[in-house]
Design an enzyme around this catalytic site. Structure first.
Site, short mmCIF file in Angstrom:
data_model
loop_
_atom_site.label_atom_id
_atom_site.label_comp_id
_atom_site.label_asym_id
_atom_site.label_seq_id
_atom_site.Cartn_x
_atom_site.Cartn_y
_atom_site.Cartn_z
N ALA A 179 68.30 72.86 -13.78
CA ALA A 179 67.65 73.94 -13.78
C ALA A 179 66.69 74.21 -13.07
CB ALA A 179 66.95 73.38 -15.44
N GLU A 186 69.71 77.27 -7.82
CA GLU A 186 69.59 75.91 -8.57
C GLU A 186 70.80 74.96 -8.52
OE1 GLU A 186 66.70 74.49 -8.82
OE2 GLU A 186 65.32 76.18 -8.66
N GLU A 207 70.67 71.52 -6.60
CA GLU A 207 70.46 70.40 -7.34
C GLU A 207 71.63 69.51 -7.47
OE1 GLU A 207 68.66 70.71 -11.31
OE2 GLU A 207 66.60 70.94 -10.41
N LEU A 267 62.65 76.84 -12.13
CA LEU A 267 61.59 77.70 -12.66
C LEU A 267 62.07 78.99 -12.02
CD1 LEU A 267 58.32 75.88 -12.03
CD2 LEU A 267 59.32 76.14 -14.11
N PRO A 272 56.57 78.75 -29.31
CA PRO A 272 56.13 79.97 -29.23
C PRO A 272 54.82 80.24 -30.03
CG PRO A 272 57.83 80.06 -30.92
CD PRO A 272 57.82 78.59 -29.83
N GLY A 273 54.28 78.85 -30.53
CA GLY A 273 53.10 78.78 -31.35
C GLY A 273 51.72 78.81 -30.28
N ARG A 298 43.00 82.70 -30.16
CA ARG A 298 44.38 81.85 -29.62
C ARG A 298 44.35 81.83 -28.29
NH1 ARG A 298 44.38 81.79 -34.47
NH2 ARG A 298 46.04 82.76 -35.85
N GLU A 299 44.78 80.28 -28.09
CA GLU A 299 44.95 79.88 -26.71
C GLU A 299 46.34 79.84 -26.44
OE1 GLU A 299 43.07 76.07 -27.21
OE2 GLU A 299 40.99 76.81 -27.15
N ARG A 333 60.70 62.52 -15.81
CA ARG A 333 59.71 63.41 -15.83
C ARG A 333 58.43 62.83 -16.47
NH1 ARG A 333 61.05 68.46 -14.48
NH2 ARG A 333 63.06 69.05 -15.22
N GLU A 385 63.84 65.73 -6.66
CA GLU A 385 65.29 66.26 -6.51
C GLU A 385 65.98 64.90 -5.72
OE1 GLU A 385 63.02 68.30 -6.38
OE2 GLU A 385 63.36 69.83 -7.44
#
Length: 210
Positions: free
Chosen positions: A80, A97, A101, A82, A119-120, A41-42, A68, A147
Protein backbone atom coordinates in the site's frame (compact mmCIF):
# COMPACT_ATOMS: atom_id res chain seq x y z
CA UNK A 1 -39.94 17.37 16.71
CA UNK A 2 -39.27 18.72 13.20
CA UNK A 3 -37.69 16.30 10.75
CA UNK A 4 -35.67 17.39 7.72
CA UNK A 5 -35.99 14.08 5.82
CA UNK A 6 -32.34 14.33 4.82
CA UNK A 7 -32.72 17.61 2.92
CA UNK A 8 -30.55 19.91 5.07
CA UNK A 9 -27.35 21.30 3.53
CA UNK A 10 -24.52 21.01 6.03
CA UNK A 11 -22.52 24.09 4.97
CA UNK A 12 -19.22 25.20 6.51
CA UNK A 13 -19.70 28.75 7.79
CA UNK A 14 -16.04 29.14 8.77
CA UNK A 15 -12.88 27.05 8.86
CA UNK A 16 -9.73 27.32 10.99
CA UNK A 17 -6.52 25.35 10.61
CA UNK A 18 -5.38 23.84 13.91
CA UNK A 19 -2.42 21.87 12.57
CA UNK A 20 -0.82 21.24 9.19
CA UNK A 21 1.79 18.48 8.99
CA UNK A 22 3.52 16.34 6.41
CA UNK A 23 0.84 13.66 5.99
CA UNK A 24 -2.28 15.24 7.50
CA UNK A 25 -3.93 18.46 8.58
CA UNK A 26 -6.47 19.18 11.31
CA UNK A 27 -9.06 21.90 10.85
CA UNK A 28 -12.10 23.07 12.85
CA UNK A 29 -15.22 24.02 10.88
CA UNK A 30 -18.33 25.80 12.09
CA UNK A 31 -21.20 24.00 10.37
CA UNK A 32 -24.80 25.04 9.75
CA UNK A 33 -26.99 22.41 11.42
CA UNK A 34 -30.70 21.60 11.04
CA UNK A 35 -33.01 23.97 12.91
CA UNK A 36 -30.68 26.92 12.54
CA UNK A 37 -28.09 25.74 15.04
CA UNK A 38 -24.31 25.75 14.55
CA UNK A 39 -21.83 23.05 15.54
CA UNK A 40 -18.06 22.66 15.56
CA UNK A 41 -16.66 19.78 13.54
CA UNK A 42 -12.99 18.85 13.74
CA UNK A 43 -11.75 17.21 10.54
CA UNK A 44 -8.50 15.40 9.83
CA UNK A 45 -7.50 15.89 6.19
CA UNK A 46 -5.53 13.11 4.50
CA UNK A 47 -4.09 12.54 1.04
CA UNK A 48 -5.79 9.17 0.62
CA UNK A 49 -4.11 5.87 -0.15
CA UNK A 50 -4.20 2.72 -2.25
CA UNK A 51 -3.64 -0.94 -1.38
CA UNK A 52 -3.25 -4.03 -3.53
CA UNK A 53 -4.56 -7.57 -3.20
CA UNK A 54 -1.95 -9.29 -5.38
CA UNK A 55 -3.07 -12.83 -6.19
CA UNK A 56 -0.71 -15.27 -7.86
CA UNK A 57 -1.61 -18.26 -10.05
CA UNK A 58 -1.96 -20.48 -6.95
CA UNK A 59 -4.49 -18.13 -5.30
CA UNK A 60 -1.91 -16.94 -2.81
CA UNK A 61 -2.06 -13.32 -1.68
CA UNK A 62 1.06 -11.25 -1.08
CA UNK A 63 1.19 -9.86 2.47
CA UNK A 64 3.74 -7.73 4.25
CA UNK A 65 4.58 -7.63 7.95
CA UNK A 66 5.21 -3.99 8.82
CA UNK A 67 5.82 -2.08 12.07
CA UNK A 68 3.16 0.53 12.87
CA UNK A 69 4.32 3.03 15.45
CA UNK A 70 0.88 4.20 16.73
CA UNK A 71 -0.03 0.60 17.65
CA UNK A 72 3.56 -0.25 18.66
CA UNK A 73 3.57 -3.58 16.85
CA UNK A 74 3.93 -5.17 13.43
CA UNK A 75 0.80 -5.82 11.39
CA UNK A 76 0.08 -8.09 8.44
CA UNK A 77 -1.01 -5.80 5.62
CA UNK A 78 -1.38 -5.46 1.87
CA UNK A 79 1.21 -3.60 -0.21
CA UNK A 80 0.00 0.00 0.00
CA UNK A 81 0.97 3.64 -0.22
CA UNK A 82 -0.18 7.22 0.07
CA UNK A 83 -1.45 9.28 -2.85
CA UNK A 84 1.32 11.75 -2.16
CA UNK A 85 2.67 12.31 -5.68
CA UNK A 86 0.91 15.32 -7.22
CA UNK A 87 -1.15 14.40 -10.27
CA UNK A 88 -0.44 10.67 -10.09
CA UNK A 89 -3.33 8.40 -11.05
CA UNK A 90 -4.33 5.99 -8.22
CA UNK A 91 -3.71 2.99 -10.48
CA UNK A 92 -0.18 4.20 -11.18
CA UNK A 93 0.37 4.70 -7.44
CA UNK A 94 -0.75 1.12 -6.81
CA UNK A 95 1.53 -0.20 -9.55
CA UNK A 96 4.47 1.77 -8.20
CA UNK A 97 3.90 0.65 -4.61
CA UNK A 98 3.58 -3.00 -5.65
CA UNK A 99 6.97 -2.80 -7.37
CA UNK A 100 8.65 -0.81 -4.59
CA UNK A 101 7.39 -2.83 -1.64
CA UNK A 102 7.33 -6.42 -2.93
CA UNK A 103 9.09 -6.37 -6.32
CA UNK A 104 6.06 -7.33 -8.40
CA UNK A 105 4.20 -6.14 -11.50
CA UNK A 106 0.77 -7.30 -12.66
CA UNK A 107 -0.89 -7.56 -16.07
CA UNK A 108 -4.50 -7.49 -14.86
CA UNK A 109 -5.85 -4.72 -12.62
CA UNK A 110 -9.32 -4.00 -11.24
CA UNK A 111 -10.95 -2.25 -8.28
CA UNK A 112 -12.27 -4.31 -5.39
CA UNK A 113 -13.58 -1.73 -2.92
CA UNK A 114 -13.26 1.88 -1.79
CA UNK A 115 -13.34 2.44 1.96
CA UNK A 116 -13.82 5.51 4.15
CA UNK A 117 -11.68 4.66 7.15
CA UNK A 118 -13.41 6.76 9.81
CA UNK A 119 -15.80 9.28 8.23
CA UNK A 120 -16.85 10.67 11.60
CA UNK A 121 -13.68 12.74 11.77
CA UNK A 122 -11.48 12.26 8.70
CA UNK A 123 -11.81 12.41 4.91
CA UNK A 124 -9.26 9.58 4.61
CA UNK A 125 -10.29 7.08 1.95
CA UNK A 126 -8.51 4.12 0.42
CA UNK A 127 -8.97 2.33 -2.89
CA UNK A 128 -8.22 -1.39 -2.86
CA UNK A 129 -7.09 -2.90 -6.16
CA UNK A 130 -7.01 -6.51 -7.27
CA UNK A 131 -3.85 -7.41 -9.20
CA UNK A 132 -3.43 -10.64 -11.15
CA UNK A 133 -0.94 -11.96 -13.67
CA UNK A 134 2.02 -11.33 -11.38
CA UNK A 135 5.64 -11.15 -12.49
CA UNK A 136 8.80 -10.26 -10.62
CA UNK A 137 10.57 -6.92 -11.08
CA UNK A 138 13.51 -5.32 -9.34
CA UNK A 139 12.76 -3.38 -6.17
CA UNK A 140 14.42 0.05 -5.94
CA UNK A 141 17.79 -0.09 -4.22
CA UNK A 142 16.92 2.92 -2.07
CA UNK A 143 13.98 2.27 0.26
CA UNK A 144 12.64 4.05 3.31
CA UNK A 145 13.40 3.08 6.89
CA UNK A 146 10.15 1.13 7.36
CA UNK A 147 10.39 -0.62 3.99
CA UNK A 148 13.86 -1.88 4.89
CA UNK A 149 12.29 -3.88 7.73
CA UNK A 150 9.44 -5.45 5.72
CA UNK A 151 8.80 -9.19 5.77
CA UNK A 152 7.05 -10.47 2.63
CA UNK A 153 4.96 -13.65 2.54
CA UNK A 154 2.62 -15.35 0.05
CA UNK A 155 -0.35 -16.84 1.88
CA UNK A 156 -3.31 -18.83 0.49
CA UNK A 157 -6.23 -16.41 0.22
CA UNK A 158 -8.52 -18.62 2.31
CA UNK A 159 -5.89 -18.76 5.07
CA UNK A 160 -5.59 -14.97 5.04
CA UNK A 161 -9.38 -14.63 5.33
CA UNK A 162 -9.34 -17.03 8.29
CA UNK A 163 -6.72 -14.79 9.89
CA UNK A 164 -9.10 -11.85 9.46
CA UNK A 165 -11.82 -13.61 11.45
CA UNK A 166 -9.27 -14.80 14.00
CA UNK A 167 -8.24 -11.21 14.67
CA UNK A 168 -4.74 -11.77 13.33
CA UNK A 169 -5.21 -9.34 10.41
CA UNK A 170 -6.74 -6.06 11.60
CA UNK A 171 -5.50 -3.44 9.12
CA UNK A 172 -8.68 -1.97 7.58
CA UNK A 173 -7.66 -2.03 3.90
CA UNK A 174 -6.35 -5.58 4.33
CA UNK A 175 -9.55 -6.79 5.99
CA UNK A 176 -11.75 -5.15 3.33
CA UNK A 177 -9.57 -6.19 0.41
CA UNK A 178 -9.18 -9.82 1.44
CA UNK A 179 -12.90 -10.34 2.02
CA UNK A 180 -13.72 -8.62 -1.26
CA UNK A 181 -11.15 -10.69 -3.17
CA UNK A 182 -12.60 -13.91 -1.77
CA UNK A 183 -16.10 -12.82 -2.88
CA UNK A 184 -14.86 -11.98 -6.38
CA UNK A 185 -12.95 -15.25 -6.69
CA UNK A 186 -16.06 -17.19 -5.62
CA UNK A 187 -18.23 -15.38 -8.16
CA UNK A 188 -20.35 -13.65 -5.51
CA UNK A 189 -19.20 -10.19 -6.61
CA UNK A 190 -17.64 -8.50 -9.63
CA UNK A 191 -14.61 -6.24 -9.53
CA UNK A 192 -14.85 -2.83 -11.19
CA UNK A 193 -12.71 -1.20 -13.85
CA UNK A 194 -9.30 -0.06 -12.65
CA UNK A 195 -10.37 3.46 -13.68
CA UNK A 196 -13.78 3.35 -11.94
CA UNK A 197 -15.09 6.58 -10.42
CA UNK A 198 -13.76 7.16 -6.89
CA UNK A 199 -16.35 9.50 -5.43
CA UNK A 200 -14.71 10.05 -2.04
CA UNK A 201 -11.07 10.38 -3.08
CA UNK A 202 -9.63 13.08 -0.78
CA UNK A 203 -8.40 16.25 -2.47
CA UNK A 204 -8.23 19.00 0.14
CA UNK A 205 -4.94 18.06 1.81
CA UNK A 206 -3.15 17.47 -1.49
CA UNK A 207 -4.37 20.85 -2.75
CA UNK A 208 -2.64 22.50 0.23
CA UNK A 209 0.74 21.31 -1.03
CA UNK A 210 0.54 22.91 -4.44
Amino acid sequence: MTRTNGEHEFRALSSTDLYVGGILALRADEVAMPGGRRARREVVEHSGAVAVVALDEHDRVVLIHQYRYPLDRRLWELPAGLLDVAGEDPLHTAQRELAEEVGLAASDWSVLVDIASSPGFTDQSERIFLARGLSEVDRPSAVGDEEADLVIRRVPLDDAVRDVFAGEIVNAPAVSGLLAAQAVRAGRATARSAQALWRDRPTRFTARER
